[in-house]
Design a protein around this motif. Structure first.
Motif, PDB file in Angstrom:
ATOM      1  N   LEU A 152     -52.371 -12.279  56.082  1.00 12.71           N
ATOM      2  CA  LEU A 152     -50.968 -12.573  55.740  1.00 12.71           C
ATOM      3  C   LEU A 152     -50.260 -13.288  56.888  1.00 12.71           C
ATOM      4  O   LEU A 152     -49.499 -14.232  56.667  1.00 12.71           O
ATOM      5  N   CYS A 153     -50.517 -12.837  58.118  1.00 10.42           N
ATOM      6  CA  CYS A 153     -49.856 -13.479  59.269  1.00 10.42           C
ATOM      7  C   CYS A 153     -50.283 -14.938  59.383  1.00 10.42           C
ATOM      8  O   CYS A 153     -49.461 -15.817  59.687  1.00 10.42           O
ATOM      9  N   HIS A 154     -51.579 -15.221  59.149  1.00  8.52           N
ATOM     10  CA  HIS A 154     -52.040 -16.612  59.235  1.00  8.52           C
ATOM     11  C   HIS A 154     -51.394 -17.459  58.141  1.00  8.52           C
ATOM     12  O   HIS A 154     -50.956 -18.576  58.388  1.00  8.52           O
ATOM     13  N   VAL A 155     -51.301 -16.885  56.934  1.00  8.34           N
ATOM     14  CA  VAL A 155     -50.692 -17.631  55.817  1.00  8.34           C
ATOM     15  C   VAL A 155     -49.207 -17.896  56.109  1.00  8.34           C
ATOM     16  O   VAL A 155     -48.709 -19.020  55.958  1.00  8.34           O
ATOM     17  N   LEU A 156     -48.509 -16.873  56.562  1.00  7.66           N
ATOM     18  CA  LEU A 156     -47.065 -17.020  56.803  1.00  7.66           C
ATOM     19  C   LEU A 156     -46.793 -17.983  57.954  1.00  7.66           C
ATOM     20  O   LEU A 156     -45.881 -18.813  57.888  1.00  7.66           O
ATOM     21  N   GLY A 157     -47.598 -17.862  59.022  1.00  9.24           N
ATOM     22  CA  GLY A 157     -47.435 -18.760  60.173  1.00  9.24           C
ATOM     23  C   GLY A 157     -47.687 -20.202  59.757  1.00  9.24           C
ATOM     24  O   GLY A 157     -46.919 -21.106  60.099  1.00  9.24           O
ATOM     25  N   GLY A 158     -48.777 -20.417  59.013  1.00  6.27           N
ATOM     26  CA  GLY A 158     -49.185 -21.769  58.635  1.00  6.27           C
ATOM     27  C   GLY A 158     -48.249 -22.384  57.600  1.00  6.27           C
ATOM     28  O   GLY A 158     -47.903 -23.563  57.697  1.00  6.27           O
ATOM     29  N   THR A 159     -47.827 -21.597  56.614  1.00  5.58           N
ATOM     30  CA  THR A 159     -47.061 -22.163  55.502  1.00  5.58           C
ATOM     31  C   THR A 159     -45.578 -22.293  55.824  1.00  5.58           C
ATOM     32  O   THR A 159     -44.930 -23.259  55.416  1.00  5.58           O
ATOM     33  N   PHE A 160     -45.040 -21.311  56.544  1.00  2.00           N
ATOM     34  CA  PHE A 160     -43.582 -21.320  56.771  1.00  2.00           C
ATOM     35  C   PHE A 160     -43.234 -21.507  58.243  1.00  2.00           C
ATOM     36  O   PHE A 160     -42.086 -21.351  58.633  1.00  2.00           O
ATOM     37  N   ASP A 161     -44.274 -21.792  59.056  1.00  7.08           N
ATOM     38  CA  ASP A 161     -44.059 -22.048  60.476  1.00  7.08           C
ATOM     39  C   ASP A 161     -43.336 -20.878  61.159  1.00  7.08           C
ATOM     40  O   ASP A 161     -42.442 -21.087  61.977  1.00  7.08           O
ATOM     41  N   LEU A 162     -43.707 -19.662  60.807  1.00 12.32           N
ATOM     42  CA  LEU A 162     -43.055 -18.493  61.405  1.00 12.32           C
ATOM     43  C   LEU A 162     -43.694 -18.193  62.761  1.00 12.32           C
ATOM     44  O   LEU A 162     -44.876 -18.451  62.964  1.00 12.32           O
ATOM     45  N   PRO A 163     -42.928 -17.644  63.700  1.00 14.41           N
ATOM     46  CA  PRO A 163     -43.466 -17.382  65.043  1.00 14.41           C
ATOM     47  C   PRO A 163     -44.549 -16.296  65.024  1.00 14.41           C
ATOM     48  O   PRO A 163     -44.429 -15.292  64.321  1.00 14.41           O
ATOM     49  N   ARG A 192     -52.795 -29.133  60.361  1.00 16.41           N
ATOM     50  CA  ARG A 192     -53.681 -28.105  59.782  1.00 16.41           C
ATOM     51  C   ARG A 192     -54.337 -27.329  60.908  1.00 16.41           C
ATOM     52  O   ARG A 192     -54.899 -27.908  61.839  1.00 16.41           O
ATOM     53  N   LYS A 193     -54.253 -25.992  60.824  1.00 17.55           N
ATOM     54  CA  LYS A 193     -54.865 -25.160  61.858  1.00 17.55           C
ATOM     55  C   LYS A 193     -56.205 -24.653  61.342  1.00 17.55           C
ATOM     56  O   LYS A 193     -56.288 -24.099  60.242  1.00 17.55           O
ATOM     57  N   THR A 194     -57.243 -24.863  62.113  1.00 16.58           N
ATOM     58  CA  THR A 194     -58.552 -24.316  61.739  1.00 16.58           C
ATOM     59  C   THR A 194     -59.022 -23.403  62.853  1.00 16.58           C
ATOM     60  O   THR A 194     -58.669 -23.596  64.021  1.00 16.58           O
ATOM     61  N   THR A 195     -59.817 -22.410  62.477  1.00 11.80           N
ATOM     62  CA  THR A 195     -60.266 -21.420  63.451  1.00 11.80           C
ATOM     63  C   THR A 195     -61.780 -21.316  63.383  1.00 11.80           C
ATOM     64  O   THR A 195     -62.348 -21.375  62.304  1.00 11.80           O
TER      65      THR A 195
END
Ligand code: NAD
Length: 355
Positions: A244-255, A136-139
């Motif tokens: 959207l970038c945070h959701v996509l990175g976190g959920t689908f492990d996108l670069p 889990r990534k937290t900021t």
């Protein structure tokens, strides 16, 4: 008419130029530090060793294990090494991952940081730290993690690989774009955003087949633009694009940088009708009547991925991404509605060029 605004600058000292790495020693002294620990990724560990040799007695060692998304177990190992070495401060030499590790250490022990960025991601100018534990990534945002000094040396970016140059540059542009229309927008950030986007676009546009390579003029414009865009991220707000970038990175492990590159044109096209003044500024910055299309073309012309499909996102993940983005949304100038957001992501998934 000038709208009411609030402006707060972040207190950091910036040294910019070619060959500025040679000034790291005097800047460490200026910070009143006897010895520093140098941080790098494994890939840049040799560069870290060279800097340690340059610093001589001021170097307390190199910790070369910085990793993407700042895993807490790496931070704990680095912290133990920091204490063992007797260092009083940190020099982070690398991209957002390495600078993120320096911030995570400073969060825990308040160690002064000197950052030497080698990509355009921009973490060095922000009081933001992201960390990952148990997947889990937290900021969080705290002035404790803002590097005290940033040394931008154009020479260190001369060999940034071609794809990273483009995607990391567009990642930086996205910070400036959202700072113009996010909450907390103000005229000073607007000026920096416009100048930063212009400098980066012009530099990326001069990218040849071999990358900007050793073209110091284009590289210095790119790094200058990246600095301005980083200030925008550090002092301004973000909106739908970053969400959207945070959701996509976190959920689908996108670069990270590639995802920013794909999403920016579509997130901007979504918000454009709600932010006419910002669009005028972006038209000036990009020199185009359609800034969203201009950002798409910048990526397409450079040959980097322009679709989420190419990044490995499953098409049936679109609904899930919309759902998660709506669970805990950021401020956005245009209301967030499921159907138009689905259309946005479907267009980004397919890599369509926005109008
Ligand atoms: P990175 O730091 O992960 O670097 C990727 C790889 O490129 C690493 O192996 C690195 O050693 C290498 N590299 C770096 N500079 C190079 C150069 N000049 N030449 C050749 N190789 C080089 O990538 P990044 O895009 O800079 O950073 C992404 C990370 O930064 C993400 O985790 C993101 O969340 C974070 N970030 C945080 C903030 C913030 O404000 N906290 C802002 C932007 C990015």
């Amino acid at each position: 008419m000038t709208a009411p605004f609030t402006y707060t600058a972040n207190p950091s000292r910036v040294i910019f130029g070619s060959g500025t790495l040679a000034r790291v020693g005097e800047e460490i002294e200026r910070l009143g530090l006897d010895r520093v620990m140098i941080l790098t990724t494994p890939y840049q560990a040799e560069e870290g060793q060279r800097l340690a040799a340059q610093l001589g007695d001021r170097a307390a060692g190199v910790f070369g294990e910085a990793a993407m998304h700042t895993p807490v177990d790496v931070t704990e190992r680095a912290l133990a090494e920091f204490e063992r070495s007797g260092a009083a401060g940190i020099v982070s030499l690398g991209g957002g991952s390495t600078i993120g590790l320096g911030k995570a250490i400073a969060l825990r022990n308040d160690a002064p940081q000197l950052a030497v960025p080698t990509t355009y991601a921009g973490s060095e100018m922000t009081p933001i730290v992201g960390q990952t534990e148990n997947e889990r990534k937290t900021t969080q945002r705290t002035p404790k993690v803002l590097p005290e000094t940033v040394v931008y040396d154009v020479d260190l970016t001369l060999h940034l690989p071609r794809e990273m140059t483009v995607t990391s540059g567009i990642n930086a542009i996205a910070h400036a774009v959202e700072a113009i229309y996010a909450e907390g927008a103000n005229p000073v950030l607007g000026l920096m955003a416009e100048e930063g986007i212009g400098a980066l676009m012009s530099a990326i546009g001069r990218l040849g087949e071999e990358g900007m390579g050793a073209d110091p003029e284009a590289r210095s414009d790119a790094l200058y633009g990246a600095w301005l865009c980083a200030v925008c991220l550090g002092q301004g707000g973000v909106a739908l694009h970053h969400k959207l970038c945070h959701v996509l990175g976190g959920t689908f492990d996108l670069p990270h940088a590639q995802t920013h590159t794909v999403i920016l044109p579509h997130a901007l096209a979504y918000n454009a009708p709600a932010v006419p003044d910002a669009m005028e500024q972006l038209k000036r910055a990009t020199g185009s009547a359609s800034p969203a299309a201009a950002f798409y073309d910048l990526a397409a012309d450079a040959g980097v991925p322009t679709s989420l499909r190419e990044l490995g996102m499953p098409e049936d993940g679109i609904d899930q991404a919309v759902e998660i983005a709506l669970e805990n949304p950021y401020y956005n100038p245009r209301p967030l509605e499921p159907e138009p957001m689905r259309d946005l992501l479907a267009a980004a998934w397919a890599g369509e060029r926005p109008a």
